[in-house]
Design an enzyme around this catalytic site. Structure first.
Site, PDB file in Angstrom:
ATOM      1  N   ASP B 116     -32.836   0.134   3.132  1.00 20.48           N
ATOM      2  CA  ASP B 116     -33.355   0.809   4.310  1.00 20.48           C
ATOM      3  C   ASP B 116     -34.558   0.023   4.822  1.00 20.48           C
ATOM      4  O   ASP B 116     -35.521  -0.197   4.082  1.00 20.48           O
ATOM      5  CB  ASP B 116     -33.768   2.240   3.930  1.00 20.48           C
ATOM      6  N   HIS B 123     -42.078   3.817  15.356  1.00 23.84           N
ATOM      7  CA  HIS B 123     -42.024   4.673  14.175  1.00 23.84           C
ATOM      8  C   HIS B 123     -43.111   4.292  13.174  1.00 23.84           C
ATOM      9  O   HIS B 123     -43.846   5.160  12.670  1.00 23.84           O
ATOM     10  CB  HIS B 123     -40.645   4.576  13.517  1.00 23.84           C
ATOM     11  N   ARG B 132     -52.658   7.723   8.197  1.00 22.16           N
ATOM     12  CA  ARG B 132     -53.886   6.943   8.018  1.00 22.16           C
ATOM     13  C   ARG B 132     -54.702   6.980   9.305  1.00 22.16           C
ATOM     14  O   ARG B 132     -54.970   5.941   9.917  1.00 22.16           O
ATOM     15  CB  ARG B 132     -53.557   5.495   7.649  1.00 22.16           C
ATOM     16  N   GLU B 187     -34.160  11.241   9.275  1.00 19.40           N
ATOM     17  CA  GLU B 187     -34.465   9.950   9.886  1.00 19.40           C
ATOM     18  C   GLU B 187     -33.188   9.464  10.554  1.00 19.40           C
ATOM     19  O   GLU B 187     -32.202   9.156   9.880  1.00 19.40           O
ATOM     20  CB  GLU B 187     -34.960   8.937   8.840  1.00 19.40           C
ATOM     21  N   GLU B 189     -30.990   6.840  12.118  1.00 17.78           N
ATOM     22  CA  GLU B 189     -30.959   5.385  11.937  1.00 17.78           C
ATOM     23  C   GLU B 189     -29.587   4.834  12.293  1.00 17.78           C
ATOM     24  O   GLU B 189     -28.608   5.574  12.428  1.00 17.78           O
ATOM     25  CB  GLU B 189     -31.264   5.020  10.471  1.00 17.78           C
ATOM     26  N   ASP B 221     -31.100   9.543   7.130  1.00 17.88           N
ATOM     27  CA  ASP B 221     -31.736   9.353   5.825  1.00 17.88           C
ATOM     28  C   ASP B 221     -32.677  10.529   5.579  1.00 17.88           C
ATOM     29  O   ASP B 221     -33.885  10.445   5.791  1.00 17.88           O
ATOM     30  CB  ASP B 221     -32.496   8.019   5.834  1.00 17.88           C
ATOM     31  N   ARG B 225     -40.735  14.985   2.878  1.00 21.57           N
ATOM     32  CA  ARG B 225     -42.027  14.314   3.116  1.00 21.57           C
ATOM     33  C   ARG B 225     -43.076  14.663   2.081  1.00 21.57           C
ATOM     34  O   ARG B 225     -43.948  13.841   1.766  1.00 21.57           O
ATOM     35  CB  ARG B 225     -42.549  14.682   4.506  1.00 21.57           C
ATOM     36  N   GLN B 228     -42.195  12.751  -1.097  1.00 24.53           N
ATOM     37  CA  GLN B 228     -42.453  11.335  -0.812  1.00 24.53           C
ATOM     38  C   GLN B 228     -43.945  11.004  -0.833  1.00 24.53           C
ATOM     39  O   GLN B 228     -44.371   9.993  -1.404  1.00 24.53           O
ATOM     40  CB  GLN B 228     -41.850  11.009   0.556  1.00 24.53           C
ATOM     41  N   LYS B 241     -36.233  10.603  -1.068  1.00 29.99           N
ATOM     42  CA  LYS B 241     -35.124  10.088  -0.252  1.00 29.99           C
ATOM     43  C   LYS B 241     -33.790  10.111  -0.988  1.00 29.99           C
ATOM     44  O   LYS B 241     -32.741  10.084  -0.347  1.00 29.99           O
ATOM     45  CB  LYS B 241     -35.394   8.609   0.092  1.00 29.99           C
ATOM     46  N   THR B 245     -28.187  10.689   1.659  1.00 28.52           N
ATOM     47  CA  THR B 245     -28.249   9.905   2.888  1.00 28.52           C
ATOM     48  C   THR B 245     -26.879  10.040   3.529  1.00 28.52           C
ATOM     49  O   THR B 245     -25.869   9.656   2.922  1.00 28.52           O
ATOM     50  CB  THR B 245     -28.546   8.421   2.581  1.00 28.52           C
ATOM     51  N   THR B 332     -35.922   4.460  10.687  1.00 29.45           N
ATOM     52  CA  THR B 332     -35.971   5.458  11.749  1.00 29.45           C
ATOM     53  C   THR B 332     -36.093   4.793  13.118  1.00 29.45           C
ATOM     54  O   THR B 332     -36.934   3.925  13.319  1.00 29.45           O
ATOM     55  CB  THR B 332     -37.184   6.376  11.521  1.00 29.45           C
ATOM     56  N   GLU B 346     -42.549  12.788  13.250  1.00 23.12           N
ATOM     57  CA  GLU B 346     -43.142  12.280  14.483  1.00 23.12           C
ATOM     58  C   GLU B 346     -43.013  13.290  15.626  1.00 23.12           C
ATOM     59  O   GLU B 346     -43.953  13.496  16.393  1.00 23.12           O
ATOM     60  CB  GLU B 346     -42.440  10.977  14.903  1.00 23.12           C
TER      61      GLU B 346
END
Lengths: 399, 399
Positions: B116, B123, B132, B187, B189, B221, B225, B228, B241, B245, B332, B346
């Site tokens: 992945d 993203h 962050r 996600e 993808e 995927d 969160r 993770q 994850k 998938t 993503t 997001e």
């Protein structure tokens, strides 16, 4: 007592009997079991109806046999011991013994998913001190769960496969440059081979470990530290590891390691319930790392913080399924002393303290032409020793 | 012009023809190709010698067909078009057409390694800002290499497989706790399916992409969160994850996307030589994310920073080999606008801005019983549209 020449007193005696896949002169891959310096052709043994395993021993890889489960694994092992110890079987079985020197050893199982853990506290703390000096050596999550990640299954290769030095990006103060890795390293590990699969959504509790895991291999997870250092944030190691992971040609069944279970280090803080294994047992496997023939390290697997049962329970607690041929490795095995470290990153403390080899040269990381061999032994029944199949590789120059 | 009812004007017309594996009433998995709302039984077509592919179409998965390579892929596709457009073949072929409503769709290929990537700048920047805040949104390596990692191949499931909410550890100020994920996300993808394998040590240069990649699937995927966030340092995502998938049941061959290639976003700084693809092309795939029937996002794949050719070149530049059935996903897909984001992390900005659904409810992350469907279209020849197979999943409560 086996009638096979050389079996008595051998660390590959009838108390061991690791499984592998070999290619004899006729060229067809066959499942076999090692005894002394011979391999018993199990394909031939099943064809001759000396062993019955539903045809699983006539496959070119162990995967179908791995799915059969512990009662069948135990029955087949018992039958092999009978064939190799009872003189009445000698005439039928002896023609099925092939000298190891006359065969090629192949990857013993098709690898499903390959997971690599990070379960040695000494290794994790060493790496933390080398890369994050002045900060706490362990990250906050480390003692709460066995940290792990998925590696590349398609580049798991059998012992003695040459390892070509990988090229890739490494960081410099002026930005990344491309070229052959300058910090090629090893990671001496122990790998666990899953047999019995699970359904999606079905966790494997800590007390079901031996229902699913067939046996162990030795692992060398070759690592390009410069590629890894530049790429690994934020999603973890990728090209720094994916070029090759070597495993031993022999899979030692858990039955051969019945005398090797020992209490694992106490865990503090207490782990969450799903990780609480009782008894909390590790394996007393004594690894040796030879670099061009010089023994440079003796990593003690018994010092691992997280046990294999905890690793499998964690790996599946989110409902992830396992397949026959899945491989999960312990992560680098390092003991408390420098002479017990399972990577050259640690052994040479980030490349700052070269190690002397018996040929008068010194090393920090691997040079082209270097060979590394990881071996291990475990205590067997009645004071015997069980040898694990070695994992060996020689570094070829970058293309 | 196809003689098949409903093919004319369908986004699944003879210009599309995606491959899949289906189980008809007789219960045997068969390879087929979709036309309109029917599936052409390619297993039956090869059995009847209407198509010759060396038996590859008589397998229960696409992998053997994938190994054949582009000249064979093109020849088989041409023959299928001939069979579906030439009235002379109608009598022989019509009995091999099965209504989609009467079959079960299966995972079309056995997944080798699943990689992945993280190739959407929007993203990566969004995630950086959410996790962050106040720091540069992209890490220093992001524009120099396509960041990626290995996911779990054994838990790649076909569209419509239920997704059980995973349980696991999440961090709290008082330490980790165990329980069902509270921040279950998607996600959206695009995945690339490798056909022609390589040898260990053999990189795939950017200009050899179409020699090795057969086609594409849509990917969801699923991501927990909270799991993770607690586990991912330092080795990357793992249990957050690995529980599932989802991929579309249909693999769209690259031939069907010949009109969809568009210039990819310019890259600054310049990439290293091995990543310099000329022309630098992406695919104009227009994704749609539906949450319980409400379209919540339209991610534009053409905005991806790293191209699929760059991804494959990077993945193999260290000598890592690829196998038929390897899957590498884009990461993503998110465009510059909030309404173009491919994850709910997001879309709801870390769960702080709920999204309204047409049924009057609102959401941040997934609730039990929620369904998500990702679809996509691409421009086809002569103003036509190519539909990609959808990828859909419904969340089941944790066990």
């Amino acid at each position: 007592m086996s009638w096979v020449d050389g079996a008595a007193g051998s660390p590959y005696g009838v108390h061991n009997l690791p499984y592998g896949v070999f290619r004899p002169a006729d060229g067809r891959a066959r499942i076999g079991v090692r005894i002394a310096d011979l391999v018993l052709d199990l394909d031939g043994a099943e064809a001759a109806e000396l062993i019955l395993a539903g045809g699983a021993l006539r496959e070119p890889v162990l995967n179908q046999f791995l799915t059969l489960g512990r009662p069948q694994w135990t029955a087949v092992r018992s039958r092999i011991v009978e064939l190799l110890t009872d003189d009445d079987h000698r005439a039928a079985v002896e023609p099925l013994l092939v000298p190891l020197a006359e065969v090629e050893l192949l990857l013993p199982f098709a690898v499903g998913d390959y997971v690599d853990f990070y379960s040695s506290e000494h290794h994790a703390a060493n790496v933390g001190q080398i890369f994050r000096p002045g900060q706490p050596p362990l990250l906050p999550n480390w003692k709460h769960l066995p940290i792990g990640y998925h590696g590349r299954a398609g580049t798991v290769v059998v012992s003695d496969t040459p390892v070509v030095r990988p090229s890739g990006q490494r960081g410099t103060p002026d930005g990344p440059v491309f070229g052959p890795s300058r910090r090629l390293d090893i990671e001496a590990e122990v790998g666990f081979v899953v047999g019995v699969p699970t359904e999606l959504g079905e966790p494997v509790p800590v007390d079901r470990f031996t229902d699913h895991v067939f046996g162990i291999v030795l692992v060398n997870d070759w690592s390009a530290r410069d590629i890894q250092a530049w790429e690994y944030q934020p999603l973890g190691p990728f090209l720094g590891k994916s070029f090759a992971t070597s495993v031993s040609a022999w899979v030692t069944p858990l039955e051969a390691l019945a005398d090797a279970w020992v209490p694992a280090p106490a865990q503090d803080p207490a782990v969450l319930d799903y990780l609480a294994d009782a008894p909390h047992l590790g394996l007393d496997l004594r690894l040796t790392v030879d670099w061009n023939g010089t023994t440079v390290s003796r990593p003690p697997f018994a010092t691992m913080y997280w046990t294999p049962a905890q690793q499998l329970a964690h790996l599946t607690v989110n409902g992830a399924s396992v397949r026959a041929g899945d491989l999960f490795a312990s992560g680098t095995v390092s003991g408390p002393d420098r002479s017990q470290t399972g990577s050259f990153l640690e052994l040479t403390w980030g490349g700052s303290e070269p190690v002397q080899l018996d040929d008068g040269t010194s090393r920090t990381f691997l040079e082209d032409g270097d060979s590394v061999t990881v071996t291990a032994t475990a205590p067997g029944p009645n004071g015997t020793t069980v040898a694990l199949g070695e994992v060996r590789g020689t570094v070829r120059p970058a293309r």
